[in-house]
Scaffold this motif. Structure first.
Motif, PDB file in Angstrom:
ATOM      1  N   SER A   1       0.844  -1.187   0.000  1.00  0.00           N
ATOM      2  CA  SER A   1       0.000   0.000   0.000  1.00  0.00           C
ATOM      3  C   SER A   1       0.876   1.232   0.000  1.00  0.00           C
ATOM      4  CB  SER A   1      -0.974  -0.007   1.184  1.00  0.00           C
ATOM      5  OG  SER A   1      -0.294  -0.055   2.402  1.00  0.00           O
ATOM      6  N   ILE A   2       0.451   2.192  -0.806  1.00  0.00           N
ATOM      7  CA  ILE A   2       1.220   3.428  -0.938  1.00  0.00           C
ATOM      8  C   ILE A   2       0.293   4.619  -0.701  1.00  0.00           C
ATOM      9  CG2 ILE A   2       2.846   2.424  -2.588  1.00  0.00           C
ATOM     10  CD1 ILE A   2       1.333   3.936  -4.820  1.00  0.00           C
ATOM     11  N   VAL A   3       0.904   5.775  -0.556  1.00  0.00           N
ATOM     12  CA  VAL A   3       0.129   7.006  -0.392  1.00  0.00           C
ATOM     13  C   VAL A   3       0.383   7.894  -1.598  1.00  0.00           C
ATOM     14  CG1 VAL A   3      -0.146   9.091   0.999  1.00  0.00           C
ATOM     15  CG2 VAL A   3       0.222   6.897   2.117  1.00  0.00           C
TER      16      VAL A   3
ATOM     17  N   GLN B   1       2.099   3.823   9.088  1.00  0.00           N
ATOM     18  CA  GLN B   1       1.116   3.282  10.036  1.00  0.00           C
ATOM     19  C   GLN B   1       0.035   4.315  10.348  1.00  0.00           C
ATOM     20  OE1 GLN B   1       2.883   1.155  13.192  1.00  0.00           O
ATOM     21  NE2 GLN B   1       0.948   0.663  14.187  1.00  0.00           N
TER      22      GLN B   1
ATOM     23  N   VAL C   1      -4.719   6.460   0.273  1.00  0.00           N
ATOM     24  CA  VAL C   1      -3.938   5.260   0.532  1.00  0.00           C
ATOM     25  C   VAL C   1      -4.414   4.239  -0.497  1.00  0.00           C
ATOM     26  CG1 VAL C   1      -3.359   3.452   2.189  1.00  0.00           C
ATOM     27  CG2 VAL C   1      -3.818   5.789   2.992  1.00  0.00           C
TER      28      VAL C   1
ATOM     29  N   ALA D   1      -4.063   0.446  -2.024  1.00  0.00           N
ATOM     30  CA  ALA D   1      -3.557  -0.892  -1.736  1.00  0.00           C
ATOM     31  C   ALA D   1      -3.982  -1.836  -2.847  1.00  0.00           C
ATOM     32  CB  ALA D   1      -4.105  -1.390  -0.394  1.00  0.00           C
TER      33      ALA D   1
ATOM     34  N   GLU E   1       4.861   7.088  -1.877  1.00  0.00           N
ATOM     35  CA  GLU E   1       5.607   6.497  -0.768  1.00  0.00           C
ATOM     36  C   GLU E   1       4.818   5.349  -0.170  1.00  0.00           C
ATOM     37  OE1 GLU E   1       6.341   9.496   2.103  1.00  0.00           O
ATOM     38  OE2 GLU E   1       7.243  10.863   0.645  1.00  0.00           O
ATOM     39  N   GLU E   2       5.542   4.431   0.445  1.00  0.00           N
ATOM     40  CA  GLU E   2       4.854   3.356   1.165  1.00  0.00           C
ATOM     41  C   GLU E   2       3.965   3.985   2.232  1.00  0.00           C
ATOM     42  OE1 GLU E   2       5.238   0.087   0.205  1.00  0.00           O
ATOM     43  OE2 GLU E   2       6.494   0.971  -1.366  1.00  0.00           O
ATOM     44  N   ALA E   3       2.777   3.399   2.408  1.00  0.00           N
ATOM     45  CA  ALA E   3       1.852   3.965   3.393  1.00  0.00           C
ATOM     46  C   ALA E   3       2.394   3.736   4.793  1.00  0.00           C
ATOM     47  CB  ALA E   3       0.487   3.311   3.254  1.00  0.00           C
TER      48      ALA E   3
ATOM     49  N   ASP F   1      -8.367   4.404   0.181  1.00  0.00           N
ATOM     50  CA  ASP F   1      -8.902   5.097   1.349  1.00  0.00           C
ATOM     51  C   ASP F   1      -8.615   6.574   1.137  1.00  0.00           C
ATOM     52  OD1 ASP F   1      -9.932   3.317   3.594  1.00  0.00           O
ATOM     53  OD2 ASP F   1      -8.071   2.284   3.035  1.00  0.00           O
TER      54      ASP F   1
ATOM     55  N   ASP G   1      -1.303   6.671   8.452  1.00  0.00           N
ATOM     56  CA  ASP G   1      -2.328   6.738   7.410  1.00  0.00           C
ATOM     57  C   ASP G   1      -3.200   5.484   7.404  1.00  0.00           C
ATOM     58  OD1 ASP G   1      -2.025   9.261   6.285  1.00  0.00           O
ATOM     59  OD2 ASP G   1      -0.257   8.633   5.139  1.00  0.00           O
ATOM     60  N   ARG G   2      -2.552   4.341   7.606  1.00  0.00           N
ATOM     61  CA  ARG G   2      -3.339   3.094   7.613  1.00  0.00           C
ATOM     62  C   ARG G   2      -4.323   3.099   8.779  1.00  0.00           C
ATOM     63  NH1 ARG G   2       1.139  -0.807   5.447  1.00  0.00           N
ATOM     64  NH2 ARG G   2       1.495  -1.350   7.605  1.00  0.00           N
TER      65      ARG G   2
END
Lengths: 376, 255
Positions: free
Chosen positions: A12-14, A222, A200, A202, A218-220, A189, A224-225
């Motif tokens: 998952s990325i942002v 914690q 976000v 995924a 960028e990798e998501a 999301d 943001d998740r």
């Protein structure tokens, strides 16, 4: 019903909200037309998207029983609205289609299925569940509907987890949302905090992962998740409507309940509920012929258990009264569907509540039946 | 020998007969498939009965018409009524619940010359009807389908579903649910091709009541949306005003 499974998200990325067009471009590069909800004539419908700007950004439904009005929401979110009037059903199962044409030499030509690859952006968890339900109806068992199968296989699903329920939503009590746990290629999301507006993204399938890997993000983290999960949790808690527990068993005992007559006083038997329901799958066939009789065609079109002709058997219709038609629909949807397909036929999208011209509410009718049976 | 087709006019505006002439692309095929034996709007050449299929337009509004329809029934193997006048009495049936003499006097300077019955009634009140085509006017596609099916001896694919079904099949958003516009769609038989709701108007019922029309529940919702008694009366007082389900609601909201 257990649709929840381990989340098959392997990355998952942002991405910033402005990058939605980059995602649309990546899908197009992958060979897909991109469709999404668009506002037309005061309602949402699925249609091809030229750009993210076509989405009903900032719009929400003021929905209640018998009312669906689009209005400006509190913030410029892309996905604070909920559902198009008719979900994915129209795309995989057209309202009318010609099945085949026949000529005088007894030749039979089946119409080819047109199923171009389409990516649908913004599919809600309840509609993912509805697509699974239709797939079980049309693709399980000995007879597979190949027309459905081809159109279903051509879809690439970009789900969006809901952050805001409409007042007609009750997916939390049907275990189908507001967070998608599978059945998608990508899931978004939408996170809005202060000036920050990101998605976000995924992946949920290999082809989804390929699209995701083509995006710069960028990798998501914690935070943001967790914000995304918290948003879904809040959305579930904000739902005001609920299907009572044990409704499948309840309806098996309610055949002679006096409440059916009460519903029939209000019900128009107009069929709107079945025609916006994302899982109602009944159809009929119509034969046509040319004036000279040289050519014939067979068409399939959606039908509804609320019509008189629907229950026509030799000599007459079986369900002449509205009470018997409403009972047939509700008991099939919530009870007999379990026996037939091993799942509920209702996904809690609430369309039948909002789009009923007189606002009949399936959750309220279920509660009234529960109260009536308890009193008996 | 080709089947013989006749087209008859009673009290009506001719619009439904005109639908047959509007079948421009198919007109030659129709003339090929049937012998047009009686159709005054198209040709002065007429042939005596019997006829295989008679299309009957208009309502029974005079004593002369009461007699004429009996002879046409005797001369016709299949009799199909076409349009709101023939199937429900038409707009002219608004006179049915009013003082006929006073009404005549209010319209005509010399009412003694007007030989009309006090009521305008559908053809089915007078003779057996084999099939009905609803609408004001009828739908061209339904007319062609009815002629084709009956000539071949199969059931016409003309559904009796609600107007709402047509809207949802076409993907048209409900004007009542999205805009609060009073609409007769839920109690009206579909078939027009979804003409009014697709341009944002409520259905005004020209195809007449659908089977099982629950007008009372619809009226309660219209009133909740702010429609006054007069609006509701006038909605049910259109081209199919005299169809029993609509007439009852119109009378309930009169005065």
């Amino acid at each position: 019903m257990d649709r929840a499974a381990a989340e098959p998200v392997d990355r998952s990325i942002v991405i910033p909200a402005e990058s939605l067009d980059t995602l649309i471009g990546a899908l197009r590069d992958g060979g897909y037309q991109v469709w999404g909800a668009q506002e037309r004539d005061g309602a949402l419908g699925l249609a091809p998207l030229a750009a993210a700007a076509d989405l009903p950004r900032g719009r929400v439904e003021a929905a209640e029983a018998g009312t669906v009005r689009l209005t400006d929401g509190p913030r410029p979110a892309y996905f604070d609205h909920t559902l198009p009037m008719q979900g994915l059903k129209r795309m995989v199962y057209p309202a009318r289609e010609r099945l085949y044409a026949a000529g005088q030499a007894m030749s039979l030509e089946e119409d080819p299925v047109e199923a171009p690859p389409i990516a649908v952006l913004g599919v809600r968890p309840c509609d993912l569940a509805a697509l699974d339900t239709l797939t079980a109806v049309f693709e399980s068992g000995p007879f597979v509907d190949d027309r459905f199968r081809q159109r279903r296989a051509a879809l690439f699903l970009v789900a969006v987890n809901c952050m805001r329920p409409a007042a007609t939503c009750f997916c939390a009590s049907m275990n189908t949302g507001p967070r998608a746990e599978g059945g998608f290629d990508l899931v978004l999301d939408e996170v809005m905090e202060g000036d920050r507006h990101v998605f976000v993204v995924a992946s949920g399938s290999a082809r989804g992962r390929a699209v995701l890997d083509a995006l710069a993000g960028e990798e998501a983290g914690q935070a943001d998740r967790e914000a995304a999960r918290a948003g879904s949790q809040a959305c579930a808690e904000a739902q005001r409507r609920h299907m009572p527990d044990g409704v499948a068993a309840l309806l098996k005992q309610s055949y002679d309940d006096p409440h059916w007559a009460n519903v029939a006083e209000r019900c128009l038997s107009c069929a709107n509920c079945t025609l916006v329901c994302p899982t109602c799958f009944c159809s009929t066939v119509e034969d046509r012929s040319s004036l000279d009789g040289a050519e014939a065609e067979r068409w399939r079109r959606w039908d509804s258990c609320f019509g008189l002709d629907f229950s026509y058997l030799h000599g007459g219709a079986v369900r002449t009264e509205t009470a018997s038609r409403y009972r047939q629909w509700m008991t099939h949807k919530l009870s007999h569907w379990h026996d037939q397909f091993g799942m509920s036929g209702c996904v809690g999208c609430g369309r039948c509540i909002g789009w009923c011209p007189v606002g009949i509410d399936i959750t309220a009718e279920a509660q009234a039946l529960a109260a009536s049976e308890q009193a008996a | 020998m080709k089947p013989r087709l006749a087209v008859w006019k009673f009290s009506s505006c001719d619009g439904c007969q005109l639908t047959l002439l509007d079948c421009e692309d198919e007109l030659l095929d129709i003339a090929e498939a049937v012998e047009i034996a009686y159709f005054l709007e198209a040709t002065r050449t007429t042939r005596a009965g019997p006829y295989d299929v008679s299309l009957v337009e208009g309502s029974i509004s005079t004593a002369d018409e009461m007699e004429r329809i009996q002879q046409i029934r005797r001369d016709s193997r299949i009799l199909i009524t076409i349009g709101a006048c023939a199937t429900a009495g038409g707009i002219q049936a608004l006179r049915n619940s009013r003082d006929h003499d006073a009404l005549r006097a209010s319209v005509y300077p010399s009412p003694q010359f007007i030989e009309a019955l006090a009521t305008s009634t559908p053809i089915a009140d007078h003779v057996t009807v084999d099939f009905e085509l609803r609408g004001c006017p009828i739908d061209k596609g339904q007319l062609l389908e009815a002629i084709t099916a009956l000539l071949k001896g199969r059931k016409p694919a003309i559904p009796d579903y609600s107007q709402c079904t047509e809207c949802k099949l076409a993907g048209t958003a409900c004007v009542m649910v999205t805009k609060g516009i009073p609409c007769l769609g839920p109690v009206t038989q579909g078939g027009c091709g979804n003409l009014c709701p697709q341009v944002g108007r409520g259905c005004y019922g020209c195809f007449g009541p659908k089977e099982n029309a629950n007008t009372g529940a619809l009226v309660a919702e219209m009133a909740a949306l702010g429609a006054d008694r007069r609006t509701i009366r006038d909605l049910f007082g259109g081209f199919t005003a005299s169809a029993p389900a609509f007439a009852a609601e119109r009378e309930r909201h009169d005065g």
